[in-house]
Write a protein that holds these residues in place. Structure first.
Motif, mmCIF file in Angstrom:
data_model
loop_
_atom_site.group_PDB
_atom_site.id
_atom_site.type_symbol
_atom_site.label_atom_id
_atom_site.label_comp_id
_atom_site.label_asym_id
_atom_site.label_seq_id
_atom_site.Cartn_x
_atom_site.Cartn_y
_atom_site.Cartn_z
ATOM 1 N N ILE A 215 6.085 -5.715 8.128
ATOM 2 C CA ILE A 215 4.855 -5.857 7.359
ATOM 3 C C ILE A 215 5.030 -6.986 6.328
ATOM 4 C CG2 ILE A 215 3.260 -4.718 5.781
ATOM 5 C CD1 ILE A 215 3.999 -2.076 7.075
ATOM 6 N N VAL A 227 -2.631 -8.614 5.748
ATOM 7 C CA VAL A 227 -1.411 -7.831 5.948
ATOM 8 C C VAL A 227 -1.137 -7.798 7.437
ATOM 9 C CG1 VAL A 227 -0.291 -5.596 5.634
ATOM 10 C CG2 VAL A 227 -1.947 -6.413 3.939
ATOM 11 N N THR A 231 1.207 -1.650 10.736
ATOM 12 C CA THR A 231 0.662 -0.932 9.580
ATOM 13 C C THR A 231 0.106 0.436 9.957
ATOM 14 O OG1 THR A 231 -1.475 -2.027 9.909
ATOM 15 C CG2 THR A 231 0.067 -3.074 8.384
ATOM 16 N N HIS A 234 0.004 3.308 7.533
ATOM 17 C CA HIS A 234 -0.749 3.121 6.292
ATOM 18 C C HIS A 234 -2.220 2.806 6.547
ATOM 19 C CE1 HIS A 234 3.146 2.874 4.248
ATOM 20 N NE2 HIS A 234 3.511 2.010 5.174
ATOM 21 N N LEU A 238 -5.010 1.741 3.746
ATOM 22 C CA LEU A 238 -5.443 0.339 3.680
ATOM 23 C C LEU A 238 -6.960 0.234 3.784
ATOM 24 C CD1 LEU A 238 -2.676 -1.282 5.907
ATOM 25 C CD2 LEU A 238 -2.964 -1.595 3.439
ATOM 26 N N LEU A 269 2.389 -0.563 0.002
ATOM 27 C CA LEU A 269 3.316 -0.895 1.081
ATOM 28 C C LEU A 269 4.750 -1.048 0.600
ATOM 29 C CD1 LEU A 269 1.100 -3.531 2.928
ATOM 30 C CD2 LEU A 269 1.415 -1.126 3.525
#
Length: 282
Positions: A215, A227, A231, A234, A238, A269
């Motif tokens: 990431i 980003v 991911t 998350h 996000l 993050l």
């Protein structure tokens, strides 16, 4: 920084009982522009009869609005609550007449229906029944969504605008295939290649074709960063921070944020609030 863009006129259509939604849709279009116009090459211009029509004699009121406003627009976003609207002499309401014209022209139509509570003593039951009948008559056309409050409306609209604009092809009108592509995503959450939110405990690999799974925060435009990497753990957080799932110019997908969110995203993050340049992507 100046940039070239295609301006799409977006008609905001609704009866009189959703003034807050009309403002929210307008705000959503401006917010979408701020985050996405430079990267997508599209600018969405809100068009409302209040600001884009002028008094003229010689035709019925809705006919004047059609000539001055409706026919110059490329797509329609509409909102309903308990009313369908007043008859125009041609259709059950001005909003219905506008929607049917867009559908006939095969231009994108995105409709949102409020589920917020209402005082039963104040409901016009005839209007509500007409709204239900109209909704049923076009249930297989365009995008149709429900929302419980204005914030939810803005989230859904922003997500689906991104899908629509990702698919459009600009000729004399916006290609209606964009709406069909967005409609296929109605029950999905845009979390990379993850399943829909209905299965939040199931995770899938996020695939970006030319970057590693690490990431990283990448400087993307003057006002935005992205980003990249895996991911999936998350994704919901996000999205909650205002992230937009976009196709990046070097290939693959990434979350895009306003640079004002850099510290919040970095903290989430567990990364330093430092952006890499595109040249550092390997």
């Amino acid at each position: 920084m100046s940039f070239s863009a295609t301006v799409l006129n977006v008609l905001i259509a609704s009866p009189s009982d959703v003034p807050e939604e009309r403002e929210a849709i307008t705000e959503s279009l401006y917010e979408w522009n701020a985050l996405n116009s430079q990267t997508t090459g599209f600018v969405l211009l809100p068009v409302r009869w209040e600001s884009h029509s002028a008094p003229v004699m010689g035709d019925r009121p809705q006919g004047i609005i059609n000539n001055q406003v409706v026919r110059n627009c490329d797509m329609l976003i509409g909102a309903f609550w308990t009313r369908l609207g007043s008859p125009t002499g041609v259709e059950e309401s001005g909003t219905v007449e506008e929607i049917k014209w867009f559908l006939k022209q095969q231009k994108p139509v995105m409709l949102y229906y409020s589920k917020k509570q209402v005082d039963l003593d104040l409901i016009d039951t005839q209007q509500l029944e007409k709204l239900k009948e109209f909704k049923k008559s076009i249930r297989d056309k365009g995008i149709q969504e429900q929302y419980t409050n204005v914030d939810e409306l803005k989230v859904k609209l922003s997500r689906q605008l991104t899908i629509v604009l990702r698919e459009v092809s600009v000729n004399t009108v916006v290609d209606v295939r964009a709406v069909k592509a967005a409609k296929s995503h109605e029950d999905e959450q845009i979390y990379g290649n993850q399943p829909a939110l209905a299965n939040p405990n199931v995770k899938a690999e996020v695939k970006n074709p030319i970057i590693s799974s690490d990431i990283r925060l990448i400087d993307y435009t003057d006002k935005a960063f992205v980003v990249i990497g895996d991911t999936s753990d998350h994704a919901q957080e996000l999205k909650g921070l205002g992230g937009k799932w976009i196709s990046v110019r070097w290939g693959g997908k990434a979350w895009m944020f306003s640079k004002k969110r850099l510290n919040e995203v970095s903290e989430l993050l567990d990364l330093p609030p430092q952006m890499l340049s595109e040249d550092e992507i390997v």
